[in-house]
Scaffold this motif. Structure first.
Motif, PDB file in Angstrom:
ATOM      1  N   GLU A  38      55.367  67.065  23.360  1.00  7.42           N
ATOM      2  CA  GLU A  38      56.291  66.280  24.053  1.00  7.42           C
ATOM      3  C   GLU A  38      57.298  65.624  22.993  1.00  7.42           C
ATOM      4  O   GLU A  38      56.748  65.357  21.787  1.00  7.42           O
ATOM      5  N   PRO A  40      59.545  62.670  23.154  1.00  6.40           N
ATOM      6  CA  PRO A  40      60.225  61.683  23.811  1.00  6.40           C
ATOM      7  C   PRO A  40      61.784  61.281  23.100  1.00  6.40           C
ATOM      8  O   PRO A  40      61.842  61.290  22.167  1.00  6.40           O
ATOM      9  N   GLN A  46      58.670  58.034  27.146  1.00  5.98           N
ATOM     10  CA  GLN A  46      57.390  57.539  26.659  1.00  5.98           C
ATOM     11  C   GLN A  46      56.634  57.051  27.603  1.00  5.98           C
ATOM     12  O   GLN A  46      55.242  57.285  27.604  1.00  5.98           O
ATOM     13  N   HIS A  50      52.817  58.426  28.740  1.00  4.92           N
ATOM     14  CA  HIS A  50      51.580  57.564  28.910  1.00  4.92           C
ATOM     15  C   HIS A  50      50.946  57.569  30.185  1.00  4.92           C
ATOM     16  O   HIS A  50      49.810  57.725  30.285  1.00  4.92           O
TER      17      HIS A  50
END
Length: 345
Positions: A38, A40, A46, A50
């Motif tokens: 990933e 971000p 982000q 999560h």
């Protein structure tokens, strides 16, 4: 038996491709599934990463023909598989809140549909629903999850799920339709009467997100302002693709009728659960009964009070509360088509 299945699928494919609404093209090429790191680019991304982690999901990439699919996967592969399909202008992350309740017991696949999210397609990609469904089937086969597949579709994803279940009746174990798009006789909202008005639900400039959220949801989930701002910016960057998809919806809604949609829906063999937000302003709740009347093996529709068009974001616990028992019940059910197969000499 194999020849009969192929013949029957060919017939269903012909029926399905002559009916319905919109979204995704290609020829299959096998590559190994690979987790991708990933990267971000914003606080909102982000936040989504999560959410995926919290739901037990990981991001993966798979090239199938001209389409580079980006999808989330969770749960154990030896468990029954659920394919979750998002709606117009949505992404795989719309399902994160619901997936959290599913990954402990099921194998979950959630793709970004072509031209949505991080899935990449050629510039001239065909975004019609029949083509999207065909491409989704190629992905499903590449992942080797095509048999006894449980499918859930929200909004326009419900239309895709409907076409898929009609087109591949031998392989669809169950169907879950949430505020599902369709061409209904009883549809009476401004958006269902005039699909071009769906363009008013696309975030194209700063300030649009708040108003669009009010139309889509009765109770939008709380989100800090910096995340909302980042989300709005991301949606604006995708607005051109979403507007093109709506053009396809408008075009196809002029070609097809409630009768042709009904013929497609009536051909579905899979047991089906229908769930609707009572305060849906996009597809009024009354069409849930119409949909129920068309299906061969429907459960009594679940109507959630004080919920709008996005139950997967507004009432994820309730969605899971009704979906999990339905899934448990349907995993042992036999496909009625299996009894109709006559072995060839």
């Amino acid at each position: 038996m194999t020849k009969i299945k192929k013949s029957f699928r060919s017939f269903c494919s012909t029926l399905s491709l002559s009916v319905l609404v919109t979204l995704t093209s290609s020829v299959i090429s096998h590559q190994s599934m690979a987790a991708q790191i990933e990267k971000p680019q914003s606080p909102f991304q982000q936040y989504l990463i999560h959410q995926r982690t919290d739901a037990g999901l990981v991001s993966r990439t798979l090239q199938v023909g001209d389409v580079t699919w980006r999808y989330s996967e969770g749960g154990m592969k030896n468990k029954p598989t659920i394919l979750l399909i998002h709606g117009l202008s949505g992404t795989r992350d719309n399902w994160n809140r619901v997936a959290k309740f599913l990954t402990p017991s099921y194998h979950i696949i959630i793709p970004d549909l072509p031209t949505n999210g991080e899935t990449k397609t050629p510039e001239n990609f065909d975004v019609s629903i029949p083509n999207v469904t065909s491409q989704l089937r190629m992905l499903v086969e590449a992942l080797n999850i095509d048999e006894k597949l449980n499918i859930a579709g929200h909004s326009l994803g419900g239309s895709i799920a409907t076409v898929y279940a009609a087109q591949y009746p031998f392989d669809t174990q169950s169907l879950f339709l949430l505020n599902s798009a369709g061409i209904y006789k009883g549809a009476n909202t401004p958006y269902s009467k005039n699909p071009s008005r769906l363009k008013n639900l696309i975030v194209t400039k700063p300030g649009d997100l708040a108003e669009v959220s009010k139309q889509l949801m009765q109770n939008p989930p709380d989100m800090p302002f910096p995340l909302k701002h980042a989300q709005e910016k991301l949606l604006i960057s995708k607005s051109e693709q979403s507007l093109k998809a709506i053009d396809q919806v408008v075009m196809l809604s002029r070609l097809y009728t409630p009768e042709s949609f009904a013929r497609l829906t009536k051909s579905i063999e899979a047991p089906t659960l229908i769930l609707w937000g009572k305060q849906d302003r996009i597809f009024n709740v009354e069409v849930a009964k119409e949909l129920y009347s068309l299906l061969k093996r429907p459960e009594t529709p679940i109507i959630l009070n004080n919920v709008g068009h996005m139950p997967i974001l507004e009432a994820e616990e309730q969605v899971a509360q009704y979906y999990l028992p339905f899934l448990a019940k349907t995993q042992t059910l036999k496909n009625p088509l299996a009894d109709k197969l006559i072995p060839l000499n």
